[in-house]
Design a protein around this motif. Structure first.
Motif, PDB file in Angstrom:
ATOM      1  N   ALA A   1       0.871  -1.177   0.000  1.00  0.00           N
ATOM      2  CA  ALA A   1       0.000   0.000   0.000  1.00  0.00           C
ATOM      3  C   ALA A   1       0.904   1.222   0.000  1.00  0.00           C
ATOM      4  CB  ALA A   1      -0.891   0.000   1.234  1.00  0.00           C
ATOM      5  N   ALA A   2       0.797   2.019  -1.051  1.00  0.00           N
ATOM      6  CA  ALA A   2       1.683   3.177  -1.207  1.00  0.00           C
ATOM      7  C   ALA A   2       0.899   4.463  -0.995  1.00  0.00           C
ATOM      8  CB  ALA A   2       2.291   3.166  -2.606  1.00  0.00           C
ATOM      9  N   LEU A   3       1.530   5.412  -0.292  1.00  0.00           N
ATOM     10  CA  LEU A   3       0.943   6.739  -0.120  1.00  0.00           C
ATOM     11  C   LEU A   3       1.915   7.778  -0.661  1.00  0.00           C
ATOM     12  CD1 LEU A   3      -0.482   6.575   3.534  1.00  0.00           C
ATOM     13  CD2 LEU A   3      -1.826   6.780   1.423  1.00  0.00           C
ATOM     14  N   ASP A   4       1.383   8.692  -1.436  1.00  0.00           N
ATOM     15  CA  ASP A   4       2.197   9.787  -1.990  1.00  0.00           C
ATOM     16  C   ASP A   4       1.559  11.080  -1.506  1.00  0.00           C
ATOM     17  OD1 ASP A   4       3.753  11.492  -3.519  1.00  0.00           O
ATOM     18  OD2 ASP A   4       2.619  11.140  -5.363  1.00  0.00           O
ATOM     19  N   ILE A   5       2.251  11.775  -0.597  1.00  0.00           N
ATOM     20  CA  ILE A   5       1.657  12.928   0.073  1.00  0.00           C
ATOM     21  C   ILE A   5       2.371  14.202  -0.346  1.00  0.00           C
ATOM     22  CG2 ILE A   5       1.253  13.999   2.330  1.00  0.00           C
ATOM     23  CD1 ILE A   5       0.836  11.151   3.411  1.00  0.00           C
TER      24      ILE A   5
END
Lengths: 313, 313
Positions: free
Chosen positions: B10-14
């Motif tokens: 699960a990747a998050l790009d903030i």
């Protein structure tokens, strides 16, 4: 290389002002030393002649028989992979095959070349102010401005031995042309000759001793001359921006500053610490320490030996 | 971590504009994606609420059961060792404990944090334009300007995960104040909002579509509007000085540029290549290549997963 305690390294420190050589032991102690001015405006062979005179003087020592390798720290850029040097301030040397030319007169000893900034960094990391730090920038502020990096506990010379070349990063996009061809380089603002030039351009005149160099400007700044103070402040600002840039790019914990200009002491370091507060703003660079070098004027020689003994290149 | 081919990250790009999430496989393929605008002016919990909405949407997918870890790439600075983030453009997050807050809503999966520049670099080194290069700089030019480094064949996040932070190095000593507190930062000159601001200040007005962003300026520059061209040229100059500085400091062979502003194509890259000729002068940086990123707008997500899978942090 296997190195016994009686063995020595022949070290060469080649700069825009002087060419120094020494026999150095494995504790960093200098046993024999020789030096010549750098004929920086002359052609390639004249400059090499000065190197050969230094080596000839070292070879006259009975200790030469204990030399096991030659370590060279040269003003950059260098090309460690090709064995050549192209020092910005030595006009006759462009792609000069220094390793081969030195190799020809040192009885077959192995020759290792690093940039002078890397050499100084090796000295400070080996025995000086950067000892014990895994991520460090070391600078030499003198005729030029050089530097070197320790990253993850190791010297980081880069593929060609030039990493840490902080003197030729631009901190003024529209700044003055630098002899390297770029603009607004840290060296163009912060080197000794540029500190002296800027002070003179702004009306500063030397005292009774006639010293027109950065040392003369430093003495005037210490005495409160505002033009001299301003010239050091501008140099400090450029150095601070360059140091902050380096910390922002690779995360160093400490910057160690040596070279003749650093000898000015608080005249340089006080405005430098203030300017760092202006440029090192992000959380991970705010704790950056800036300290004077400990290795003195012989850091180049000790580091040229250290780069051999630490196995870096 | 042992990773099977059916497993996902699960990747998050903030970022300062949007918060994106995805489920990514070990070939970098994105299977499920969710996105919210970043409430960048709101307080900490409102911003976190947007992150939680993105995660909740991912968790509604039946593929969530195959997620084995969470990788976060966040606008910086971050502190990978503390698990906190302080993005310059997200005002409410200063030392915000993002790793703990995400960890609380992901069923006990391990959470790894890197800066968004490091994440993008992981993506380009893993699968994009920096693949096969041992020394590379990757940049994201967008709402902000971020970056990351590959040195000696490895990601170089630095001790706190912030290395490569090229947007906040100063290339204009006396330049405009940057929100970070420094002056003349690359981001202050070259980010999308600053390209648009500078064009507007010089009299540029948007066309019939009313697009006042850097994309609108890029379209005008393509059509030959001199003010729009000049704003991109200035951005290119700052980027060139920053890229040249990085190459001069650590010896990279290639710079890869992604992010929305890089989508302008030749309007940015043509003046950038010219300006590099002005600033990358030393022998060891003259061969530096500058190329567009290959990973597109999803580089942040792929890289956040890649940083987990490559084991960097």
């Amino acid at each position: 290389m296997s190195f016994e305690f009686t063995d020595l390294v022949a070290a060469l420190d080649i700069g825009g002002t002087k060419i120094a050589g020494a026999l150095v032991d494995d504790t960093g102690r200098i046993h024999v030393k020789a030096q010549r001015p750098t004929p920086a405006q002359e052609d390639a062979d004249v400059v090499m002649g000065a190197v050969e005179e230094v080596l000839a003087e070292l070879r006259q020592s009975p200790l030469w028989a204990r030399a096991r390798a030659v370590g060279i720290g040269s003003a950059g850029p260098v090309d460690a992979s090709a064995g050549t040097v192209s020092p910005v301030n030595v006009l006759g040397w462009r792609g000069f095959p220094l390793v081969a030319r030195v190799g020809a007169v040192v009885d077959g000893l192995p020759v290792r070349l690093v940039g002078d900034g890397v050499a100084m960094t090796a000295a400070e990391h080996w025995q000086g102010a950067a000892r014990g730090f895994d991520n460090a920038l070391c600078l030499v502020v003198s005729t030029g401005v050089g530097g070197g990096l320790v990253l993850n506990g190791q010297l980081h010379p880069g593929p060609t031995g030039n990493a840490g070349h902080i003197g030729h990063i631009s901190v003024e996009l529209d700044g003055d042309l630098c002899p390297c061809g770029s603009r607004g380089c840290v060296e163009r603002i912060a080197s000794g000759p540029n500190i002296a030039r800027r002070a003179a351009e702004q009306g500063w005149r030397p005292g009774p001793d006639g010293d027109t160099t950065a040392a003369g400007v430093a003495a005037a700044a210490e005495a409160g001359d505002p033009v001299a103070v301003a010239s050091f402040e501008r140099a400090a600002q450029a150095l601070a921006a360059g140091i902050a840039a380096t910390a922002t790019l690779v995360e160093v914990e400490i910057a160690v500053i040596g070279g003749g200009v650093a000898g000015a002491g608080p005249v340089l370091f006080d405005p430098l610490h203030r300017a760092l507060g202006d440029y090192a703003k992000l959380s991970f660079v705010r704790g950056l320490r800036v300290v004077p070098a400990r290795m003195g004027t012989e850091a180049g020689l000790v580091g040229a030996a250290g780069a051999v003994l630490l196995g870096a290149s």
